[in-house]
Design an enzyme around this catalytic site. Structure first.
Site, PDB file in Angstrom:
ATOM      1  N   LYS A 258       7.575  94.707   5.312  1.00 47.60           N
ATOM      2  CA  LYS A 258       8.740  95.026   6.152  1.00 47.60           C
ATOM      3  C   LYS A 258       8.728  96.555   6.548  1.00 47.60           C
ATOM      4  O   LYS A 258       9.890  97.008   7.154  1.00 47.60           O
ATOM      5  CB  LYS A 258       9.831  94.315   5.987  1.00 47.60           C
ATOM      6  CG  LYS A 258       9.759  92.876   5.618  1.00 47.60           C
ATOM      7  CD  LYS A 258      10.874  91.949   5.202  1.00 47.60           C
ATOM      8  CE  LYS A 258      10.557  90.618   5.096  1.00 47.60           C
ATOM      9  NZ  LYS A 258      11.664  89.758   4.451  1.00 47.60           N
TER      10      LYS A 258
ATOM     11  N   THR B 289      16.087  88.240   4.820  1.00 47.03           N
ATOM     12  CA  THR B 289      15.411  89.493   4.629  1.00 47.03           C
ATOM     13  C   THR B 289      16.447  90.581   4.120  1.00 47.03           C
ATOM     14  O   THR B 289      17.579  90.386   4.238  1.00 47.03           O
ATOM     15  CB  THR B 289      14.833  90.045   5.874  1.00 47.03           C
ATOM     16  OG1 THR B 289      13.597  89.554   6.394  1.00 47.03           O
ATOM     17  CG2 THR B 289      14.733  91.538   5.819  1.00 47.03           C
ATOM     18  N   THR B 290      16.078  91.374   3.284  1.00 48.17           N
ATOM     19  CA  THR B 290      16.956  92.447   2.793  1.00 48.17           C
ATOM     20  C   THR B 290      16.293  93.816   2.905  1.00 48.17           C
ATOM     21  O   THR B 290      15.210  93.932   2.496  1.00 48.17           O
ATOM     22  CB  THR B 290      17.578  92.428   1.364  1.00 48.17           C
ATOM     23  OG1 THR B 290      17.884  91.027   1.273  1.00 48.17           O
ATOM     24  CG2 THR B 290      18.589  93.332   1.081  1.00 48.17           C
TER      25      THR B 290
ATOM     26  N   SER C  56      19.388  89.169   6.329  1.00 47.97           N
ATOM     27  CA  SER C  56      20.500  88.529   5.760  1.00 47.97           C
ATOM     28  C   SER C  56      21.066  88.613   4.458  1.00 47.97           C
ATOM     29  O   SER C  56      22.122  88.101   4.250  1.00 47.97           O
ATOM     30  CB  SER C  56      19.776  86.966   5.814  1.00 47.97           C
ATOM     31  OG  SER C  56      18.764  87.186   5.105  1.00 47.97           O
ATOM     32  N   GLY C  57      20.164  89.431   3.758  1.00 44.99           N
ATOM     33  CA  GLY C  57      20.772  89.632   2.546  1.00 44.99           C
ATOM     34  C   GLY C  57      21.363  91.030   2.172  1.00 44.99           C
ATOM     35  O   GLY C  57      21.713  91.573   1.211  1.00 44.99           O
TER      36      GLY C  57
END
Ligand SMILES: CC1=C(C(=O)N[C@H](C)C(=O)N[C@@H](Cc2c[nH]c3ccccc23)C(=O)N[C@@H](Cc2ccccc2)C(=O)[C@H](C)CO)Cc2ccccc21
Length: 205
Positions: A33, A1-2, A130-131
């Protein structure tokens, strides 16, 4: 996910990807999101999908209940403080949440970061997920801000295997928020940006 949120000249921009994963299996490329809490508040989600969805929906319910009881809206600070209180109550119980709460209230537009450690930060720029290390910030006009948000999420999805799908972009301003993009496919963006760099020419220019 970013997920990315930043303050700029005309308000706050949120930009997120839409990939969900279960270990190495990509379970969805279409998840949302950004949760639309009400017409003045938005929340972003990173970490455990169920944790984020459950507790941000719970926050939305709390905001609505407050409004009906008191005839006025919770401030962005108060809404984010409420969520922080929940996460502190559940500290070390296994929740995994990295959220942003962004919105507009009587004192302007505000952006907060809240996570499962009970951390709550007010800021001009956050990138969560995570990104997040691939996404960057700048202070820009709306057009440049949208372009930056799209490029930042695209770039992260290009590098981060746990981010992908489509890019969704929201602009928060004094009258609430506007959905700028509801789903730009990162594959289309790849060829658009490659074209702009002249990497995918038609060969006879
Ligand atoms: C397929 C699917 C979902 C799904 O795959 N759920 C799994 C179990 C999940 O929670 N995935 C996390 C990663 C993860 C799995 N188990 C965990 C245990 C603890 C913490 C994280 C995880 C994820 O994609 N999270 C997204 C964020 C997200 C995903 C979906 C909805 C909201 C937020 C994200 O942060 C990047 C992919 C990096 O992990 C959730 C969802 C909501 C709506 C519609 C479809 C789905």
């Amino acid at each position: 996910t970013t997920t990315l949120g930043f303050v700029f000249k005309e308000g706050i921009l949120l930009a997120v990807d839409s990939r969900a994963s279960m270990g190495s299996f990509l379970s969805s490329e279409q998840v949302r999101k950004v949760i639309e809490i009400n017409e003045y508040l938005l929340g972003t989600m990173a970490g455990g999908a169920a944790d984020c969805q459950y507790w941000l929906a719970y926050l939305a319910n709390h905001c609505r209940t407050y409004e009906l009881k008191n005839g006025s809206k919770l401030s962005v600070a108060a809404a984010s403080k409420f969520l922080q209180g929940i996460l502190i109550g559940y500290k070390n119980s296994g929740l995994s949440m990295g959220c942003m709460i962004a919105g507009t209230d009587l004192s302007g537009q505000h952006l907060y970061y809240i996570d499962n450690d009970g951390m709550r930060l007010k800021g001009d720029i956050f990138s969560v997920g995570s990104g997040s290390t691939y996404a960057y910030d700048m202070i820009l006009s709306l057009t440049e801000a949208v372009e930056l948000g799209v490029r930042a999420i695209y770039h992260a999805t290009h590098r981060d295997t746990a981010s992908g799908g489509v890019v969704r972009v929201y602009h928060i301003h004094q009258n609430g928020w506007t959905k700028v993009h509801d789903g730009i496919d990162v594959v289309d963006l790849h060829y658009k940006f490659a074209q702009q760099k002249g990497l995918v020419g038609d060969g006879d220019e």
